[in-house]
Design a protein around this motif. Structure first.
Motif, PDB file in Angstrom:
ATOM      1  N   LYS A   1      95.563  13.823  52.623  1.00 29.22           N
ATOM      2  CA  LYS A   1      95.498  15.218  52.011  1.00 29.22           C
ATOM      3  C   LYS A   1      94.964  16.311  52.978  1.00 29.22           C
ATOM      4  O   LYS A   1      95.343  17.462  53.079  1.00 29.22           O
ATOM      5  N   GLU A   2      93.981  15.818  53.857  1.00 31.50           N
ATOM      6  CA  GLU A   2      93.374  16.766  54.903  1.00 31.50           C
ATOM      7  C   GLU A   2      94.154  16.423  56.333  1.00 31.50           C
ATOM      8  O   GLU A   2      93.395  16.810  57.233  1.00 31.50           O
ATOM      9  N   PHE A   3      95.104  15.702  56.413  1.00 30.82           N
ATOM     10  CA  PHE A   3      95.679  15.315  57.601  1.00 30.82           C
ATOM     11  C   PHE A   3      94.740  14.313  58.468  1.00 30.82           C
ATOM     12  O   PHE A   3      93.868  13.724  57.926  1.00 30.82           O
ATOM     13  N   GLY A   4      95.254  14.093  59.528  1.00 34.95           N
ATOM     14  CA  GLY A   4      94.499  12.864  60.726  1.00 34.95           C
ATOM     15  C   GLY A   4      93.375  13.502  61.155  1.00 34.95           C
ATOM     16  O   GLY A   4      92.969  14.697  61.205  1.00 34.95           O
ATOM     17  N   GLY A   5      92.707  12.500  61.951  1.00 35.31           N
ATOM     18  CA  GLY A   5      91.627  13.025  62.803  1.00 35.31           C
ATOM     19  C   GLY A   5      90.314  12.177  62.340  1.00 35.31           C
ATOM     20  O   GLY A   5      89.184  12.292  63.114  1.00 35.31           O
ATOM     21  N   HIS A   6      90.109  11.531  61.234  1.00 36.23           N
ATOM     22  CA  HIS A   6      89.281  10.904  60.698  1.00 36.23           C
ATOM     23  C   HIS A   6      88.866   9.770  61.537  1.00 36.23           C
ATOM     24  O   HIS A   6      87.646   9.262  61.447  1.00 36.23           O
ATOM     25  N   ASP A   7      89.665   8.954  62.151  1.00 33.46           N
ATOM     26  CA  ASP A   7      89.671   7.398  62.460  1.00 33.46           C
ATOM     27  C   ASP A   7      88.888   7.761  63.976  1.00 33.46           C
ATOM     28  O   ASP A   7      89.450   7.425  64.859  1.00 33.46           O
ATOM     29  N   MET A   8      87.685   8.083  64.102  1.00 36.03           N
ATOM     30  CA  MET A   8      86.856   8.123  65.316  1.00 36.03           C
ATOM     31  C   MET A   8      85.704   7.084  65.323  1.00 36.03           C
ATOM     32  O   MET A   8      84.936   6.976  63.977  1.00 36.03           O
ATOM     33  N   GLY A   9      84.977   6.828  66.409  1.00 38.16           N
ATOM     34  CA  GLY A   9      83.914   6.101  66.514  1.00 38.16           C
ATOM     35  C   GLY A   9      83.672   5.413  67.631  1.00 38.16           C
ATOM     36  O   GLY A   9      84.376   5.611  68.710  1.00 38.16           O
ATOM     37  N   VAL A  10      82.416   4.633  67.804  1.00 38.47           N
ATOM     38  CA  VAL A  10      82.278   3.906  68.950  1.00 38.47           C
ATOM     39  C   VAL A  10      82.479   2.175  68.808  1.00 38.47           C
ATOM     40  O   VAL A  10      81.545   1.995  67.683  1.00 38.47           O
ATOM     41  N   PHE A  11      82.966   1.576  69.395  1.00 39.69           N
ATOM     42  CA  PHE A  11      83.041   0.276  69.273  1.00 39.69           C
ATOM     43  C   PHE A  11      82.127  -0.554  70.340  1.00 39.69           C
ATOM     44  O   PHE A  11      82.353  -0.524  71.447  1.00 39.69           O
ATOM     45  N   ASP A  12      81.220  -1.374  69.763  1.00 44.28           N
ATOM     46  CA  ASP A  12      80.157  -2.046  70.629  1.00 44.28           C
ATOM     47  C   ASP A  12      80.893  -3.288  70.657  1.00 44.28           C
ATOM     48  O   ASP A  12      80.876  -4.185  69.876  1.00 44.28           O
ATOM     49  N   ILE A  13      81.320  -3.772  71.974  1.00 43.96           N
ATOM     50  CA  ILE A  13      81.915  -5.063  72.169  1.00 43.96           C
ATOM     51  C   ILE A  13      81.223  -6.332  72.090  1.00 43.96           C
ATOM     52  O   ILE A  13      81.626  -7.300  71.568  1.00 43.96           O
ATOM     53  N   ASN A  14      79.773  -6.064  72.379  1.00 40.67           N
ATOM     54  CA  ASN A  14      78.950  -7.353  72.141  1.00 40.67           C
ATOM     55  C   ASN A  14      78.720  -7.433  70.808  1.00 40.67           C
ATOM     56  O   ASN A  14      78.826  -8.778  70.247  1.00 40.67           O
ATOM     57  N   LYS A  15      78.501  -6.594  69.867  1.00 36.78           N
ATOM     58  CA  LYS A  15      78.113  -6.786  68.559  1.00 36.78           C
ATOM     59  C   LYS A  15      79.400  -7.002  67.570  1.00 36.78           C
ATOM     60  O   LYS A  15      79.357  -7.255  66.594  1.00 36.78           O
ATOM     61  N   GLY A  16      80.596  -6.402  68.107  1.00 35.42           N
ATOM     62  CA  GLY A  16      81.733  -6.204  67.151  1.00 35.42           C
ATOM     63  C   GLY A  16      81.465  -5.289  66.173  1.00 35.42           C
ATOM     64  O   GLY A  16      82.386  -5.334  65.084  1.00 35.42           O
ATOM     65  N   GLU A  17      80.731  -4.210  66.479  1.00 39.41           N
ATOM     66  CA  GLU A  17      80.420  -3.365  65.569  1.00 39.41           C
ATOM     67  C   GLU A  17      81.014  -1.824  65.574  1.00 39.41           C
ATOM     68  O   GLU A  17      81.055  -1.487  66.785  1.00 39.41           O
ATOM     69  N   ILE A  18      81.287  -1.045  64.749  1.00 40.35           N
ATOM     70  CA  ILE A  18      81.781   0.236  64.856  1.00 40.35           C
ATOM     71  C   ILE A  18      80.800   1.482  64.321  1.00 40.35           C
ATOM     72  O   ILE A  18      80.065   1.148  63.112  1.00 40.35           O
ATOM     73  N   ARG A  19      80.434   2.194  64.886  1.00 38.86           N
ATOM     74  CA  ARG A  19      79.468   3.431  64.593  1.00 38.86           C
ATOM     75  C   ARG A  19      80.208   4.664  64.920  1.00 38.86           C
ATOM     76  O   ARG A  19      81.066   4.910  65.592  1.00 38.86           O
ATOM     77  N   GLU A  20      79.685   5.560  64.262  1.00 38.07           N
ATOM     78  CA  GLU A  20      80.254   7.133  64.126  1.00 38.07           C
ATOM     79  C   GLU A  20      79.542   7.637  65.552  1.00 38.07           C
ATOM     80  O   GLU A  20      78.182   7.349  65.748  1.00 38.07           O
ATOM     81  N   PHE A  21      80.156   8.636  66.417  1.00 37.33           N
ATOM     82  CA  PHE A  21      79.304   9.478  67.624  1.00 37.33           C
ATOM     83  C   PHE A  21      79.734  10.854  66.931  1.00 37.33           C
ATOM     84  O   PHE A  21      78.798  11.540  67.615  1.00 37.33           O
ATOM     85  N   TYR A  22      80.390  11.160  66.028  1.00 35.87           N
ATOM     86  CA  TYR A  22      80.385  12.654  65.647  1.00 35.87           C
ATOM     87  C   TYR A  22      80.578  12.611  64.044  1.00 35.87           C
ATOM     88  O   TYR A  22      81.375  11.925  63.536  1.00 35.87           O
ATOM     89  N   GLU A  23      79.615  13.304  63.387  1.00 35.89           N
ATOM     90  CA  GLU A  23      79.587  13.265  61.862  1.00 35.89           C
ATOM     91  C   GLU A  23      80.097  14.692  61.413  1.00 35.89           C
ATOM     92  O   GLU A  23      79.864  14.750  60.095  1.00 35.89           O
TER      93      GLU A  23
END
Length: 393
Positions: free
Chosen positions: A353-375
Motif C-alpha cells: 500500500k505504501e510502495f517499496g523501500g521497507h526491506d533495509m537492514g544490517v546482516f551480521d555474518i557471524n551471528k546470522g542476524e538482521i537488525r535495523e540501521f535506519y528507523e
C-alpha cells in the motif's frame, strides 16, 4: 585581543582543512566566511574524506516547496536536509564515487553529485532500441509508461570508474528487463547494448578487467580498456556456473545475487528473501509482502575459478541493494563483517500500500542476524526508495 579568523594565511588554512576527516566538517569549514570558502574550493579536489556511507532517503512530495531531501549518515546516525530538486521524480542508484545515477520522467539520464550539485549528462533512455515504445493498449497513459520504464525496465544502474590506463573516467551499466546490458559514457549519443544469453545481475572492475556476473554464478570478463571504449568483441568466460550453489533457490523470484570487488578479490553475495504471510491460512500484509531473512557470501578462488563460501569479511563491510555494490573498510564508520542492504525488489514496489523501500537492514555474518540501521518512516517510494552512496566532491 580578538583574532580575525578570516585573515588567516591561505597555506595555514589549507593545511588545517586537509586534516578534516569527514565531508560534513569540510562543508562546515567552507561556510565560516568567504575566505575560508575560497580556501576550501581551491583544495577540495585534493582533499579525501574517510569513506562514510550516506543514505539518500525517499523523496517527500507533500508540503515540500523547497524540494528538501533527507540524507542519513550511517557513521553518526544523523539526518541532514539538502535542497535536491534534481532528485525528485527520478530513479536513483548510488555509487562509491560520490555520484548518483539518475533517470528522470523524461527518460533523461545523468550522474549527479548531491554534495557539489555537479551533473554529467548521459544519453536518453529513449534511445535504447530494446525499450518498447509507448503502446496505448498496454500503457493507458504516457505517464504510466514512464513509470514502468523507471521502475521495471531498468532493474539496476551501476557506476564503474575506469583505471588510469583508460580514456574515460566513468561509464553507467544499466541492467534491463529485456535481458540486455546498456552501457554509455559521458558525451555518447546513444546506449551500446550487450546482448546476453542469460540473466546478468551485476558488474565489477578488478585488475584491469570488467566482470559481469550471471544469476547462476557464471562470470564473463572483458579487458577494462576495451570495455570503457565500448569494444565488446573479446568477451571471455572466466568461471562456469555452479548449480549446487545457485540452483533452484535462485529461481525464486525474490532472491538476488550481487558481485563486489573487495581488496583485490571478487565476492559474490546471495540475498534470500521470503514472502510475509505466505503460510497456509495467513493473509498477506500489503505493507510488507517480502522481507530479507539471510545472506550467503562466496569468494572466487582464482586458481580453481570456483566460488567458495566464506564466513568472514576481514575488516570490511558490504553495501548492497538499490546502488552499485560496494565494499568499504569498516574502520570507525561501520560494523565489520556485516552487509548493509537496501530494498531493490523493484518488480513489487507498487504492490504494498505504501510502495517499496521497507526491506533495509544490517546482516551480521557471524551471528546470522538482521537488525535495523535506519528507523525513520521516510523510506517508501514507487520509483526511488532509499539508496546508499559514498559522498565526495
Amino acid at each position: 585581543m580578538a583574532r580575525d579568523w578570516s585573515a588567516m594565511p591561505l597555506d595555514l588554512l589549507a593545511a588545517i582543512s586537509m586534516k578534516l576527516e569527514t565531508i560534513e566538517d569540510f562543508i562546515y569549514f567552507s561556510l565560516v566566511c568567504r575566505w575560508w570558502n575560497h580556501v576550501a574550493s581551491s583544495i577540495k579536489n585534493d582533499w579525501r574524506a574517510i569513506p562514510t556511507p550516506w543514505l539518500l532517503l525517499a523523496e517527500n512530495n507533500k508540503q515540500n516547496p523547497n524540494c528538501l531531501r533527507k540524507i542519513f549518515n550511517l557513521k553518526n546516525n544523523k539526518r541532514y536536509q539538502l535542497t535536491l530538486p534534481e532528485t525528485f521524480e527520478t530513479r536513483c542508484c548510488g555509487s562509491a564515487y560520490g555520484w548518483v545515477a539518475m533517470i528522470d520522467r523524461r527518460l533523461n539520464v545523468k550522474l549527479f553529485n548531491p554534495v557539489s550539485k555537479v551533473h554529467i549528462p548521459f544519453p536518453s533512455f529513449e534511445n535504447i532500441p530494446s525499450l518498447d515504445e509507448y503502446d496505448p493498449e498496454y500503457h493507458k497513459t504516457r505517464d504510466e509508461y514512464v513509470t514502468w520504464c523507471l521502475r521495471i525496465f531498468v532493474s539496476k544502474m551501476v557506476v564503474l570508474k575506469a583505471s588510469q590506463s583508460c580514456r574515460r573516467d566513468f561509464v553507467i551499466v544499466a541492467f534491463c528487463s529485456s535481458g540486455c546490458l546498456a552501457v554509455a559514457r559521458p558525451g555518447d549519443q546513444s546506449w551500446t547494448l550487450i546482448l546476453t544469453d542469460d540473466k546478468a545481475v551485476d558488474v565489477a572492475v578488478m585488475d584491469d578487467r570488467v566482470f559481469v556476473l550471471y544469476h547462476n554464478g557464471r562470470l564473463v570478463s572483458w579487458n577494462a580498456k576495451e570495455f570503457f571504449n565500448l569494444e565488446f568483441v573479446k568477451q571471455m568466460d572466466y568461471s562456469p556456473s555452479q548449480p549446487h550453489i545457485l540452483g533452484e533457490e535462485l529461481s525464486y523470484m525474490f532472491n538476488k545475487v550481487y558481485l563486489v570487488e573487495s581488496g583485490g578479490e571478487l565476492i559474490m553475495v546471495i540475498r534470500f528473501k521470503e514472502e510475509v504471510g505466505d503460510d497456509e491460512g495467513q493473509e498477506y500484509d500489503l505493507d510488507i509482502v517480502y522481507q530479507t531473512h539471510c545472506f550467503e557470501v562466496y569468494k572466487l578462488n582464482p586458481t580453481k575459478k570456483l566460488w567458495e563460501e566464506i564466513q568472514e569479511l576481514s575488516g570490511v563491510a558490504l553495501l548492497l541493494g538499490c546502488n552499485s555494490s560496494m565494499s568499504i573498510s569498516s574502520g570507525k564508520c561501520l560494523q565489520e563483517n556485516c552487509i548493509y542492504f537496501t530494498d531493490d525488489e523493484n518488480v513489487f514496489w507498487n504492490l504494498p500500500k505504501e510502495f517499496g523501500g521497507h526491506d533495509m537492514g544490517v546482516f551480521d555474518i557471524n551471528k546470522g542476524e538482521i537488525r535495523e540501521f535506519y528507523e525513520g518512516d521516510d523510506t517508501r517510494s514507487l520509483i526511488c526508495p532509499p539508496t546508499l552512496f559514498i559522498p565526495q566532491f
